[in-house]
Design a protein around this motif. Structure first.
Motif, PDB file in Angstrom:
ATOM      1  N   THR A  76      58.029  46.253  62.698  1.00 40.54           N
ATOM      2  CA  THR A  76      57.198  47.365  63.169  1.00 40.54           C
ATOM      3  C   THR A  76      55.939  46.823  63.856  1.00 40.54           C
ATOM      4  O   THR A  76      55.559  47.283  64.948  1.00 40.54           O
ATOM      5  CB  THR A  76      56.795  48.274  61.988  1.00 40.54           C
ATOM      6  OG1 THR A  76      57.978  48.888  61.479  1.00 40.54           O
ATOM      7  CG2 THR A  76      55.827  49.355  62.430  1.00 40.54           C
ATOM      8  N   ALA A  77      55.297  45.831  63.239  1.00 41.55           N
ATOM      9  CA  ALA A  77      54.086  45.244  63.822  1.00 41.55           C
ATOM     10  C   ALA A  77      54.393  44.602  65.178  1.00 41.55           C
ATOM     11  O   ALA A  77      53.631  44.758  66.139  1.00 41.55           O
ATOM     12  CB  ALA A  77      53.502  44.206  62.861  1.00 41.55           C
ATOM     13  N   ILE A  78      55.529  43.898  65.254  1.00 37.21           N
ATOM     14  CA  ILE A  78      55.905  43.242  66.517  1.00 37.21           C
ATOM     15  C   ILE A  78      56.158  44.286  67.608  1.00 37.21           C
ATOM     16  O   ILE A  78      55.669  44.157  68.742  1.00 37.21           O
ATOM     17  CB  ILE A  78      57.171  42.369  66.317  1.00 37.21           C
ATOM     18  CG1 ILE A  78      56.856  41.182  65.404  1.00 37.21           C
ATOM     19  CG2 ILE A  78      57.721  41.878  67.656  1.00 37.21           C
ATOM     20  CD1 ILE A  78      58.077  40.393  64.964  1.00 37.21           C
ATOM     21  N   ARG A  80      55.099  47.414  67.781  1.00 41.00           N
ATOM     22  CA  ARG A  80      53.877  48.143  68.151  1.00 41.00           C
ATOM     23  C   ARG A  80      53.032  47.338  69.138  1.00 41.00           C
ATOM     24  O   ARG A  80      52.331  47.885  69.972  1.00 41.00           O
ATOM     25  CB  ARG A  80      53.054  48.463  66.903  1.00 41.00           C
ATOM     26  CG  ARG A  80      53.697  49.468  65.979  1.00 41.00           C
ATOM     27  CD  ARG A  80      53.659  50.893  66.508  1.00 41.00           C
ATOM     28  NE  ARG A  80      52.302  51.423  66.556  1.00 41.00           N
ATOM     29  CZ  ARG A  80      51.965  52.565  67.132  1.00 41.00           C
ATOM     30  NH1 ARG A  80      52.892  53.294  67.744  1.00 41.00           N
ATOM     31  NH2 ARG A  80      50.721  52.977  67.128  1.00 41.00           N
ATOM     32  N   ARG A  81      53.116  46.007  69.035  1.00 44.89           N
ATOM     33  CA  ARG A  81      52.320  45.149  69.925  1.00 44.89           C
ATOM     34  C   ARG A  81      53.022  44.859  71.242  1.00 44.89           C
ATOM     35  O   ARG A  81      52.378  44.554  72.238  1.00 44.89           O
ATOM     36  CB  ARG A  81      52.028  43.802  69.234  1.00 44.89           C
ATOM     37  CG  ARG A  81      50.954  43.899  68.187  1.00 44.89           C
ATOM     38  CD  ARG A  81      50.906  42.614  67.368  1.00 44.89           C
ATOM     39  NE  ARG A  81      49.983  42.769  66.248  1.00 44.89           N
ATOM     40  CZ  ARG A  81      48.709  42.453  66.276  1.00 44.89           C
ATOM     41  NH1 ARG A  81      48.199  41.945  67.380  1.00 44.89           N
ATOM     42  NH2 ARG A  81      47.948  42.615  65.224  1.00 44.89           N
ATOM     43  N   THR A  82      54.337  44.903  71.248  1.00 50.46           N
ATOM     44  CA  THR A  82      55.056  44.409  72.431  1.00 50.46           C
ATOM     45  C   THR A  82      55.807  45.484  73.226  1.00 50.46           C
ATOM     46  O   THR A  82      56.132  45.250  74.393  1.00 50.46           O
ATOM     47  CB  THR A  82      56.083  43.321  72.033  1.00 50.46           C
ATOM     48  OG1 THR A  82      56.999  43.881  71.079  1.00 50.46           O
ATOM     49  CG2 THR A  82      55.402  42.113  71.431  1.00 50.46           C
ATOM     50  N   PRO A  84      55.818  49.051  74.969  1.00 52.91           N
ATOM     51  CA  PRO A  84      54.980  50.183  75.393  1.00 52.91           C
ATOM     52  C   PRO A  84      55.612  51.511  74.992  1.00 52.91           C
ATOM     53  O   PRO A  84      56.836  51.642  74.984  1.00 52.91           O
ATOM     54  CB  PRO A  84      54.931  50.044  76.924  1.00 52.91           C
ATOM     55  CG  PRO A  84      55.469  48.696  77.230  1.00 52.91           C
ATOM     56  CD  PRO A  84      56.348  48.289  76.095  1.00 52.91           C
ATOM     57  N   SER A  86      56.003  52.956  72.206  1.00 53.07           N
ATOM     58  CA  SER A  86      56.895  52.948  71.042  1.00 53.07           C
ATOM     59  C   SER A  86      56.515  54.091  70.094  1.00 53.07           C
ATOM     60  O   SER A  86      55.381  54.578  70.121  1.00 53.07           O
ATOM     61  CB  SER A  86      56.815  51.605  70.317  1.00 53.07           C
ATOM     62  OG  SER A  86      55.524  51.393  69.827  1.00 53.07           O
ATOM     63  N   PRO A  89      54.211  54.107  63.654  1.00 51.22           N
ATOM     64  CA  PRO A  89      54.627  53.076  62.697  1.00 51.22           C
ATOM     65  C   PRO A  89      55.524  53.597  61.581  1.00 51.22           C
ATOM     66  O   PRO A  89      56.423  52.875  61.131  1.00 51.22           O
ATOM     67  CB  PRO A  89      53.297  52.533  62.144  1.00 51.22           C
ATOM     68  CG  PRO A  89      52.245  53.504  62.564  1.00 51.22           C
ATOM     69  CD  PRO A  89      52.755  54.215  63.767  1.00 51.22           C
TER      70      PRO A  89
END
Ligand SMILES: [Zn+2]
Length: 187
Positions: A76-78, A80-82, A84, A86, A89
């Motif tokens: 989820t963290a990956i 959310r950062r990568t 667009p 998305s 969480p």
């Protein structure tokens, strides 16, 4: 274990129900990776000579609900950062958790090997579901490409691919209907 393809397809079917929006294909792809990841224990067991029955052996800790939850947090963290646009969480975590946990569930429906340590590291008890219609997939590529591999693929086609296709199409239809309904309300 069912083959890696079947684990990935099951996850994408869940994704069609759980995740929509423009980023859905990328998110489904991450879900497919989550669904395949537990079988990395085949590699670690071979490299470090871990016995099958060990909690770190095949279908042990890597197939547990706890690891599914933790992998869900990481992926989820990956995403959310990568990725667009998305989803939020909570939606992502739930999807990645279910995608990863579906791996153990399908393994527990196979007719061979040891059961799945769903509650590792708190318990090393191995579980099967009462209903086990899926033929276990051979680890050897040589065996997989032979007659037994054909029987395994037929079994997975019937018990995983066809239900997954139905779930996938239902998910897409429900999402399209929801979008149309919202469009109709706003006009
Ligand atoms: Zn597995």
């Amino acid at each position: 274990m069912p083959s890696v393809f079947s684990h990935a397809i099951a996850a994408v079917a869940v994704g069609a129900v759980a995740v929509g929006g423009r980023s859905r294909a990328a998110v489904w792809g991450f879900g497919a990776l989550c669904a395949v990841a537990p079988d990395l224990d085949v590699v670690t067991s071979f490299l470090f000579r871990i016995p099958y029955r060990d909690m770190l052996g095949h279908r042990g800790l890597s197939h547990s609900l706890l690891v599914a939850a933790l992998l869900g947090v990481l992926v989820t963290a990956i995403v959310r950062r990568t990725v667009p646009e998305s989803p939020g969480p909570a939606t992502l975590w739930l999807f990645f958790f279910v995608a990863t946990a579906s791996h153990g569930l399908l393994d527990a429906m196979t007719n061979g090997e040891l059961g799945v340590a769903f509650f590792a590291p708190f318990s090393d008890t191995r579980y099967f579901l009462p209903w086990r219609p899926i033929l276990v997939s051979p680890i050897s590529i040589h065996v997989f490409l032979g007659y037994r591999g054909v029987r395994v693929m037929w079994s997975e086609l019937a018990w995983i691919w066809v239900p997954a296709a139905l779930i996938f199409l239902t998910g897409l239809a429900l999402r399209r209907r929801a979008v149309e309904t919202r469009g109709g309300c706003s006009s």
